[in-house]
Design a protein around this motif. Structure first.
Motif, PDB file in Angstrom:
ATOM      1  N   ASP A 231       0.939  -1.234  -0.214  1.00  0.00           N
ATOM      2  CA  ASP A 231       0.103   0.140  -0.054  1.00  0.00           C
ATOM      3  C   ASP A 231       0.866   1.192   0.236  1.00  0.00           C
ATOM      4  OD1 ASP A 231      -2.293   1.405   0.033  1.00  0.00           O
ATOM      5  OD2 ASP A 231      -2.795   1.084   2.043  1.00  0.00           O
ATOM      6  N   LEU A 232       0.191   2.378  -0.416  1.00  0.00           N
ATOM      7  CA  LEU A 232       0.974   3.781  -0.303  1.00  0.00           C
ATOM      8  C   LEU A 232       0.930   4.119   1.182  1.00  0.00           C
ATOM      9  CD1 LEU A 232      -1.012   5.575  -3.172  1.00  0.00           C
ATOM     10  CD2 LEU A 232       1.343   4.641  -3.291  1.00  0.00           C
TER      11      LEU A 232
ATOM     12  N   LEU B 287      -3.692   2.549  -7.217  1.00  0.00           N
ATOM     13  CA  LEU B 287      -3.817   2.714  -5.657  1.00  0.00           C
ATOM     14  C   LEU B 287      -4.740   3.849  -5.140  1.00  0.00           C
ATOM     15  CD1 LEU B 287      -0.229   1.450  -4.866  1.00  0.00           C
ATOM     16  CD2 LEU B 287      -2.508  -0.139  -4.386  1.00  0.00           C
ATOM     17  N   MET B 288      -4.397   4.931  -5.643  1.00  0.00           N
ATOM     18  CA  MET B 288      -4.835   6.180  -5.135  1.00  0.00           C
ATOM     19  C   MET B 288      -6.514   6.081  -5.388  1.00  0.00           C
ATOM     20  SD  MET B 288      -2.397   9.346  -6.006  1.00  0.00           S
ATOM     21  CE  MET B 288      -3.351  10.480  -4.961  1.00  0.00           C
ATOM     22  N   LYS B 289      -7.001   5.610  -6.439  1.00  0.00           N
ATOM     23  CA  LYS B 289      -8.391   5.140  -6.919  1.00  0.00           C
ATOM     24  C   LYS B 289      -8.805   4.183  -6.007  1.00  0.00           C
ATOM     25  CE  LYS B 289      -7.991   6.077 -12.078  1.00  0.00           C
ATOM     26  NZ  LYS B 289      -7.967   5.191 -13.231  1.00  0.00           N
TER      27      LYS B 289
ATOM     28  N   ILE C  45       4.810  10.908  -0.109  1.00  0.00           N
ATOM     29  CA  ILE C  45       4.430   9.498  -0.045  1.00  0.00           C
ATOM     30  C   ILE C  45       5.382   8.464  -0.294  1.00  0.00           C
ATOM     31  CG2 ILE C  45       2.651   8.172  -0.880  1.00  0.00           C
ATOM     32  CD1 ILE C  45       1.290  10.805  -2.314  1.00  0.00           C
ATOM     33  N   ALA C  46       5.550   7.513   0.573  1.00  0.00           N
ATOM     34  CA  ALA C  46       6.570   6.535   0.550  1.00  0.00           C
ATOM     35  C   ALA C  46       5.861   5.448  -0.546  1.00  0.00           C
ATOM     36  CB  ALA C  46       6.702   5.812   1.954  1.00  0.00           C
ATOM     37  N   PHE C  47       6.793   5.148  -1.397  1.00  0.00           N
ATOM     38  CA  PHE C  47       6.473   4.152  -2.522  1.00  0.00           C
ATOM     39  C   PHE C  47       7.561   3.476  -3.175  1.00  0.00           C
ATOM     40  CE2 PHE C  47       5.516   3.765  -7.365  1.00  0.00           C
ATOM     41  CZ  PHE C  47       4.712   2.855  -7.401  1.00  0.00           C
ATOM     42  N   ASP C  48       7.311   2.371  -3.407  1.00  0.00           N
ATOM     43  CA  ASP C  48       8.703   1.641  -4.186  1.00  0.00           C
ATOM     44  C   ASP C  48       8.613   1.678  -5.501  1.00  0.00           C
ATOM     45  OD1 ASP C  48      10.679  -0.377  -4.246  1.00  0.00           O
ATOM     46  OD2 ASP C  48       9.515  -2.019  -4.490  1.00  0.00           O
TER      47      ASP C  48
END
Length: 559
Positions: free
Chosen positions: A57-58, A521-523, A503-506
């Protein structure tokens, strides 16, 4: 960064872009789906949901997530809020309330409390981030070689009445003595004459020097007021500051001990007190490099010396704090507003975040409602596009810290909305080409102009070290900036940048995959809707591409 990559995409998720932006008719019409097509759609949706469950998850700040869902992209506050943590708000529950109220950075003033107390607060904040989903960074503020400091020994403020006689002494004693104040520096009265004025905290109280007694002074209160613990003071003669040149280092032994403590505890910012020139900032940054620590160094502008060397200090710092209380002690009061605006403009030009601090809502230390003049002062700092506003005593020792941060939040949001409605963007000072990497600077400048002209909903930036996000922030676009990064230190540093939601994101080096995954993911989290138009920027360099050649500008319209 030596080389930057930039890629722009306008994403119209499920909505024809021509219809949205240019209001042109579309030729597409709804299609009737067969049972097989419907079944395939349902199957695809189920597979997508399963895929989302498997994906990490974000790491999105819970407060910004709520704000986005309730108010939409344009209703998101852009001005950041810094709160000083003190006895009034140091519990886990009180810190959580401040975070829910909009605190982006928690400031710890190393002048007060013990190392163990500060350690406990830092660990509570990190626990809140981990367990509650906040993104609150931590700043320590060094004490510095403070020569102009008074202490009356009481844990709270002491009232000085008009006509009362006070004794200012260098004698060290424990506890509190009636009408007696300790001076922090042995030679504090050197060159001072009878008839000079001793001004406390820029005018909170004023005394006339009536007698010199050795290293001490006997004074009469001429303007009554409150003496706070560890108050700052200055001497004035015939309406001018009595300048005193003390050859004391910026860093005391205690400062170095506090800095090592901050490094060990993993703080995100170190604010340096009483910075006189760029050399001391460079010295600390070099020290941090030897420790391999990515802590941002902020310089506090609070003296005549710092104003004389302002540009060189801003250039080498990672950010600036305008300590107006201390600054107002050393320059005439009427000059403070102009100096504030000058510093904000210079910081934007050189792309450094700037915090406006001291006495924003001073009356709320004692009262639940601010003065209208204080609200006007806050509004002016927001109108000038300062990156952040800071509460000091209001949150640290006041009874109404949560109400104070609520005032900052509401006032900021209202002023930002007014700025968009009145097209205040055109009134911002021109920043021009002032940075070494002009390619990245121009790309971000054009991106923000495009975002404003097309009326896009948001800017998404994929960044490793945060430079592109910072450059976008520098242009103060109307839209919020969502910065996706795989570096924890980058994410926490961006908490101080105007308009940036870190925002932490890989991240991967496949831009299409990054954009597809994050928007999906935001949707799924209800933060992005069908019809939203997003502008995308990236400084993530694919491994398969020669960095020096990967400087591109691309606009893609997705139907």
């Amino acid at each position: 960064m030596a080389s930057m990559a930039a890629e722009f995409a306008l994403l119209s998720s499920g909505l024809n872009f021509k219809k949205r932006v240019f209001n042109l008719p579309t030729t597409s019409s709804p299609l009737k789906l067969s049972f097989k097509q419907k079944f395939n759609c349902i199957t695809t949706k189920a597979l997508l949901q399963e895929e989302l469950k498997k994906e990490e998850d974000l790491k999105f700040d819970v407060v910004k997530e709520i704000e986005l869902r309730e108010n939409g992209f344009m209703g998101m506050r852009k001005t950041k809020l810094v709160c000083t943590v003190g006895p009034a708000c140091c519990s886990y529950e009180e810190l959580e309330k401040l975070a829910l109220g909009g605190m982006n950075v928690a400031r710890l003033n190393m002048c007060h409390n013990t190392i163990h107390w500060h350690q406990d607060v830092i660990r509570k904040i990190k626990k809140l981030n981990l367990e509650k989903g906040f993104c609150v960074s931590v700043m320590i503020d060094t004490e510095g070689s403070q020569i102009n400091v008074l202490d009356h020994g009481s844990p709270s403020s002491v009232k000085a009445e008009e006509g009362s006689i006070w004794f200012f002494t260098t004698e060290k004693f424990d506890g509190c003595r009636p009408f007696t104040v300790q001076a922090n520096y042995e030679g504090f009265n050197e060159g001072i004459r009878e008839g000079d004025e001793l001004v406390v905290d820029g005018g909170m109280a004023t005394f006339e020097v009536i007698e010199r007694i050795g290293n001490d002074l006997r004074c009469k209160c001429t303007d009554p007021g409150l003496l706070l613990p560890r108050a700052k003071f200055s001497f004035w003669r015939d309406g001018k500051l009595v300048e005193k040149h003390h050859e004391l280092p910026t860093f005391s032994d205690k400062d170095w001990s506090d800095i090592e403590f901050g490094i060990t505890e993993g703080v995100d910012f170190i604010a340096l007190s009483f910075v006189k020139d760029a050399a001391v900032v460079k010295h600390l940054k070099d020290h941090l490099l030897t420790k391999n620590r990515f802590v941002k160094v902020l310089a506090k502008i609070e003296s005549l010396e710092s104003l004389k060397n302002l540009e060189e200090i801003v250039e080498v710092s990672d950010g600036i704090m305008v300590a107006r209380g201390d600054l107002g002690v050393e320059i005439p009061l009427e000059q403070v507003p102009a100096v504030q605006e000058e510093i904000i403009d210079l910081c934007r030009k050189l792309n450094k975040p700037v915090i406006i601090a001291s006495q924003l809502l001073e009356s709320m230390i004692e009262y639940p409602t601010p003065t209208r003049a204080e609200v006007a002062d806050v509004s002016e700092a927001v109108r000038q596009r300062a990156d952040a506003l800071m509460l000091s005593g209001e949150s640290a020792m006041g009874s109404y810290g949560q109400k104070a941060i609520s005032v900052l939040r509401m006032t900021s949001a209202r002023m930002e909305l007014w700025g968009r409605e009145e097209n205040q963007q055109s009134f911002l000072p021109q920043i021009g080409e002032s940075l070494p990497d002009q390619v990245a600077e121009q790309i971000c400048s054009c991106a923000c102009q495009m975002a404003n002209k097309l009326g896009v909903d948001a800017i998404l930036v994929y960044t490793t070290h945060g430079q592109m996000a910072s450059l976008l922030s520098r242009n103060r676009p109307n839209t919020p900036i969502f910065a996706f990064t795989n570096k924890s230190n980058t994410r926490m540093a961006l908490t101080l940048e105007w308009g940036v939601v870190p925002i932490a994101f890989d991240l991967s080096d496949d831009m299409d995959a990054n954009v597809s995954k994050t928007t999906r993911l935001m949707k799924a989290k209800g933060m992005m809707r069908q019809g939203d138009v997003i502008l995308v920027v990236s400084d993530v360099i694919p491994k398969s591409v020669t960095p020096s050649l990967y400087q591109s500008f691309q606009v893609v319209v997705i139907e």
